[in-house]
Design a protein around this motif. Structure first.
Motif, short mmCIF file in Angstrom:
data_model
loop_
_atom_site.label_atom_id
_atom_site.label_comp_id
_atom_site.label_asym_id
_atom_site.label_seq_id
_atom_site.Cartn_x
_atom_site.Cartn_y
_atom_site.Cartn_z
N MET A 1 -6.91 13.23 92.43
CA MET A 1 -5.88 12.23 92.15
C MET A 1 -5.91 11.11 93.19
O MET A 1 -5.75 9.93 92.85
CB MET A 1 -4.50 12.91 92.14
N ILE A 2 -6.13 11.50 94.47
CA ILE A 2 -6.22 10.48 95.51
C ILE A 2 -7.44 9.60 95.27
O ILE A 2 -7.37 8.36 95.39
CB ILE A 2 -6.28 11.15 96.90
N ALA A 3 -8.56 10.24 94.92
CA ALA A 3 -9.77 9.46 94.66
C ALA A 3 -9.57 8.52 93.47
O ALA A 3 -9.99 7.36 93.49
CB ALA A 3 -10.95 10.40 94.40
N ARG A 4 -8.90 9.03 92.43
CA ARG A 4 -8.63 8.18 91.27
C ARG A 4 -7.70 7.03 91.64
O ARG A 4 -7.90 5.89 91.21
CB ARG A 4 -8.01 9.03 90.16
N GLU A 5 -6.69 7.36 92.43
CA GLU A 5 -5.75 6.31 92.85
C GLU A 5 -6.46 5.25 93.68
O GLU A 5 -6.22 4.05 93.54
CB GLU A 5 -4.60 6.94 93.64
N ARG A 6 -7.37 5.70 94.53
CA ARG A 6 -8.10 4.74 95.35
C ARG A 6 -9.05 3.89 94.51
O ARG A 6 -9.21 2.70 94.75
CB ARG A 6 -8.87 5.48 96.45
N LEU A 7 -9.67 4.51 93.52
CA LEU A 7 -10.53 3.73 92.62
C LEU A 7 -9.71 2.72 91.83
O LEU A 7 -10.13 1.57 91.64
CB LEU A 7 -11.27 4.68 91.67
N ASN A 8 -8.52 3.15 91.38
CA ASN A 8 -7.64 2.21 90.68
C ASN A 8 -7.21 1.07 91.59
O ASN A 8 -7.15 -0.10 91.18
CB ASN A 8 -6.41 2.94 90.14
N LEU A 9 -6.92 1.43 92.85
CA LEU A 9 -6.53 0.40 93.81
C LEU A 9 -7.68 -0.56 94.07
O LEU A 9 -7.48 -1.79 94.14
CB LEU A 9 -6.07 1.06 95.12
N LEU A 10 -8.88 -0.03 94.21
CA LEU A 10 -10.05 -0.87 94.43
C LEU A 10 -10.31 -1.77 93.22
O LEU A 10 -10.62 -2.95 93.37
CB LEU A 10 -11.27 0.01 94.71
N SER A 11 -10.14 -1.21 92.02
CA SER A 11 -10.33 -2.02 90.81
C SER A 11 -9.28 -3.12 90.72
O SER A 11 -9.59 -4.26 90.37
CB SER A 11 -10.27 -1.11 89.58
N GLU A 12 -8.04 -2.77 91.03
CA GLU A 12 -6.97 -3.77 90.98
C GLU A 12 -7.19 -4.86 92.01
O GLU A 12 -6.97 -6.05 91.74
CB GLU A 12 -5.62 -3.09 91.19
N ALA A 13 -7.63 -4.46 93.20
CA ALA A 13 -7.90 -5.46 94.24
C ALA A 13 -9.02 -6.40 93.81
O ALA A 13 -8.97 -7.61 94.06
CB ALA A 13 -8.25 -4.77 95.55
N SER A 14 -10.04 -5.85 93.17
CA SER A 14 -11.16 -6.69 92.72
C SER A 14 -10.72 -7.70 91.67
O SER A 14 -11.25 -8.81 91.62
CB SER A 14 -12.28 -5.81 92.15
N SER A 15 -9.76 -7.32 90.82
CA SER A 15 -9.34 -8.21 89.74
C SER A 15 -8.24 -9.17 90.16
O SER A 15 -8.16 -10.28 89.65
CB SER A 15 -8.86 -7.39 88.54
N ARG A 16 -7.39 -8.76 91.11
CA ARG A 16 -6.23 -9.59 91.46
C ARG A 16 -6.46 -10.49 92.67
O ARG A 16 -5.94 -11.59 92.72
CB ARG A 16 -5.01 -8.69 91.73
N VAL A 17 -7.23 -10.00 93.63
CA VAL A 17 -7.43 -10.77 94.85
C VAL A 17 -8.50 -11.82 94.61
O VAL A 17 -9.60 -11.51 94.13
CB VAL A 17 -7.82 -9.87 96.03
N LEU B 1 -3.71 -10.01 98.51
CA LEU B 1 -4.16 -8.80 99.21
C LEU B 1 -2.98 -7.95 99.64
O LEU B 1 -2.98 -6.72 99.45
CB LEU B 1 -5.00 -9.19 100.42
N THR B 2 -1.95 -8.56 100.21
CA THR B 2 -0.78 -7.79 100.65
C THR B 2 -0.02 -7.21 99.47
O THR B 2 0.50 -6.10 99.54
CB THR B 2 0.14 -8.67 101.50
N GLU B 3 0.04 -7.94 98.35
CA GLU B 3 0.75 -7.43 97.17
C GLU B 3 0.06 -6.20 96.60
O GLU B 3 0.71 -5.26 96.15
CB GLU B 3 0.83 -8.53 96.11
N VAL B 4 -1.27 -6.20 96.63
CA VAL B 4 -2.02 -5.04 96.12
C VAL B 4 -1.86 -3.85 97.05
O VAL B 4 -1.76 -2.69 96.60
CB VAL B 4 -3.50 -5.42 95.95
N ALA B 5 -1.83 -4.09 98.35
CA ALA B 5 -1.86 -3.00 99.33
C ALA B 5 -0.52 -2.29 99.47
O ALA B 5 -0.47 -1.06 99.66
CB ALA B 5 -2.31 -3.52 100.69
N VAL B 6 0.58 -3.04 99.37
CA VAL B 6 1.89 -2.45 99.66
C VAL B 6 2.28 -1.46 98.56
O VAL B 6 2.05 -1.70 97.38
CB VAL B 6 2.95 -3.56 99.82
#
Length: 678
Positions: free
Chosen positions: A116-132, A145-150
């Motif tokens: 679940m952590i790995a999936r969440e991190r992959l989702n976070l990485l994907s979201e960062a790639s698309s939003r930042v 960047l700060t909006e994605v991370a918080v």
């Protein structure tokens, strides 16, 4: 050894063991025997294995086994030894099975948690790639960047960059010595605003030797567990808060792109959340460098845009010259960063005879190429206006020039080497107007440009009906001029299509909005420009906007003197006398000799080399303008007379006394003019 934490389930199971033992003791004291009751004790460690940790399951099982042994070994003598051994053995086996089941369950939970952590991190990485990096703005990229991370990665995030990166400048190559000063450009927190925080736009300084300073110097990420406020201060003023929300873990990652450190991203977690671990550092090293590349791209774009904007503004008029013909106010607004710079331009050009030319134009396209082409066209318009071409002829010459420029662009690139690719045709639109304050006549022609607006005194705004003509660069069709008489105080508005075109409305609706905005009775031209821009232009304009608003003025008759002469050389002396008398009436007797010389030479040439009728006109404004008109289209040419030539010196002498002189063609002849300084 870590202390055991009593959870609700753990306490409930211990209480169940004690209660079950108490019930058995009470039944034994009453000599009551319930069949199968001891077997229910086997369920207690089984339930514990499904709910508790391995250590808690062992504690519950051992407590259950110990209580059962105590009860059956001391109090329940009525049960046979075989039964006692069977009960104790069953409980011991149940305890062993429970521990094995608990171990399997916990291992599965850990694997599931890691997945679940790995999936969440992959989702976070994907979201960062698309939003930042959705924009080419340094501050907005950092905010993304700060909006994605918080919340998903940290409780609090900030981004600090060097001032040179924020301003789009090249990085400094000097090593960081001493305290390091950055500027905070983004801050995001999942909690309420923290006291004493550094707001975006403010300067934050990291002491020499602090963790953040070392991270910026070495370019390596750093994480630390914060145990007191002193540790937190080394990271960020935002990390210091009171009570349960105090930060206990921090991570700083340098913003590095193309081998250059642009700043740092700081992440903090507060009490109640796990501290940053090695996997979090790896995740941050994936997200932050991508954001750093976007920040560097935005920085480079900012530098190029600032350079292009400086170039474009240098090609536009810096000040609007004071004119006797019109009072003018101008505005230029570049498009937003997504569209890029355009090729819009405007100009207010003084012409001979106290006239003025008003120009707006637009090169189709965006970027440096459009801006450079705009500069060339504006220079060409000034050159053509200097020889007093009428609007339709000027646009014809400009059309030929753009066609040649387009051909040269297709044939060569900037370094002069031949290329076979087609860069696209050069196309531009232009509106050119000439206003004469003496006659109050306005002549205009346009090449595919939006029509100018006219506001007569006391009337509503309207659009002047000028034949549109083809855009410049198309060729093949003539341009038709339009003439109209304007009352003094009329308002002329020239603009580019960026003012009236918008994704929110159509062209007709934009023209109507402009007409209503110009119809508002605003005395100041500067305020009128601001009102028009505020009404029609939003914050995300896709095209440049050039705007010229001019109020016509009339040159009073007392400043103009006109005489008609015959084509007899005897009229030369009369012209000198009339000019001398007029200068006396204007209190300009000191210019009498120079004016008589200029008038004598121009009238002599008009009678000798031209044809009648001949007209002399003097105009007094900031300079004294002498004009002589005749019916011939042959223009004089300045030449240097040889020693034994009998003529050719008069025009040369006149040119020495005049500040400027020239010739302009008229439908019925020509006019030679000269300006004398007052």
């Amino acid at each position: 050894m870590r202390p055991v934490r009593l959870s609700n389930s753990f306490a409930l199971l211990l209480l169940s063991v004690a209660l079950f033992s108490g019930v058995q003791l009470a039944l034994a004291a009453a000599h009551i025997h319930v069949m199968g009751l001891p077997e229910y004790s086997v369920l207690i460690p089984v339930v514990a294995s499904a709910l508790l940790s391995l250590r808690q399951t062992m504690i519950v099982g051992l407590f259950n086994l110990a209580s059962t042994i105590a009860i059956y070994g001391t109090l329940r003598r009525d049960i046979g030894c075989a039964s006692q051994i069977m009960v104790v053995t069953a409980l011991a086996v149940a305890l062993g099975i429970s521990l094995a089941v608990c171990r399997v369950r916990l291992a599965g939970e850990r694997r599931l948690k890691h997945l679940m952590i790995a999936r969440e991190r992959l989702n976070l990485l994907s979201e960062a790639s698309s939003r930042v990096g959705s924009t080419l703005n340094v501050a907005r990229t950092a905010e993304e960047l700060t909006e994605v991370a918080v919340d998903r990665f940290a409780d609090h995030a900030t981004v600090d960059v060097f001032d040179w990166a924020l301003q789009g400048e090249e990085p400094t190559r000097e090593p960081h010595v001493g305290d390091i000063t950055l500027r905070r450009i983004a801050r995001q927190s999942g909690l309420a605003a923290l006291p004493g925080t550094v707001r975006p736009g403010e300067v934050v300084t990291y002491r020499e030797g602090s963790e953040t300073a070392r991270c910026l110097t070495t370019g390596e990420p750093t994480r630390v567990d914060i145990t007191d406020a002193g540790d937190a201060t080394c990271w960020s003023a935002d990390a210091v808060s009171a009570g349960a929300n105090a930060a206990h873990s921090a991570l700083v990652v340098p913003l590095r792109a193309r081998g250059v450190t642009l700043g740092a991203a700081l992440f903090t977690r507060f009490q109640g959340r796990d501290a940053f671990d090695a996997d979090d550092v790896l995740l941050a090293q994936e997200i932050v460098p991508r954001a750093a590349m976007c920040v560097d791209n935005a920085r480079r774009y900012t530098r190029e845009r600032n350079t292009a904007l400086a170039l474009q503004r240098s090609l536009l008029p810096q000040v609007t010259p004071k004119q006797p013909a019109v009072e003018a106010a101008t505005r230029y607004m570049p498009a937003d960063s997504r569209a890029g710079l355009g090729g819009d331009w405007y100009d207010v050009i003084p012409l001979s005879g106290a006239r003025v030319a008003l120009v707006v134009g637009d090169v189709v396209g965006h970027g440096l190429h459009a801006s450079a082409t705009m500069g060339r066209l504006r220079t060409a318009v000034r050159t053509l206006a200097d020889i007093d071409l009428p609007p339709d002829e000027l646009l014809t010459h400009l059309d030929d020039l753009i066609i040649r420029l387009g051909t040269d662009t297709d044939r060569t690139r900037g370094d002069g080497h031949n290329v076979g690719t087609h860069f696209g045709e050069l196309v531009a639109t232009c509106l050119y107007m000439i206003y004469d304050p003496v006659s109050r006549r306005c002549t205009a022609a346009r090449a595919g440009h939006p029509p100018p607006a006219l506001v007569r005194p006391g009337s509503q705004a309207e659009y002047i009906d000028i034949p549109a003509g083809p855009p410049l660069g198309v060729g093949g069709l003539p341009f038709e001029p339009t003439e109209l008489q304007l009352p003094e105080g009329s308002l002329l508005a020239l603009y580019t299509d960026g003012l009236i075109e918008s994704p929110n409305h159509g062209l007709d609706e934009g023209l109507e909005h402009l007409r209503k905005a110009l119809s508002q009775p605003i005395p100041s031209l500067e305020d009128t420009c601001d009102h028009v821009l505020t009404t029609l232009v939003d914050d995300h304009s896709r095209d440049d906007v050039a705007l010229v608003i001019a109020r016509t003025q009339e040159l009073e008759s007392k400043h103009v003197a006109t005489w008609d002469l015959s084509d007899d050389l005897a009229e030369v002396a009369r012209a000198r006398d009339l000019a001398s008398l007029q200068l006396g009436g204007w209190d300009l007797e000191e210019l009498a000799f120079t004016t008589q010389l200029v008038v004598s030479e121009l009238v002599t040439n008009a009678i000798r080399y031209g044809r009648g009728p001949v007209q002399v006109r003097l105009i007094r404004q900031d300079t004294l303008i002498c004009e002589v008109s005749d019916g011939s289209n042959n223009a004089p040419h300045l030449r240097r007379a040889q020693a034994f030539d009998e003529g050719g010196r008069g025009l040369f002498i006149m040119a020495q006394f005049a500040e400027r002189w020239g010739t302009r063609q008229r439908p019925d002849g020509k006019t030679i003019w000269a300006e004398l300084a007052l």
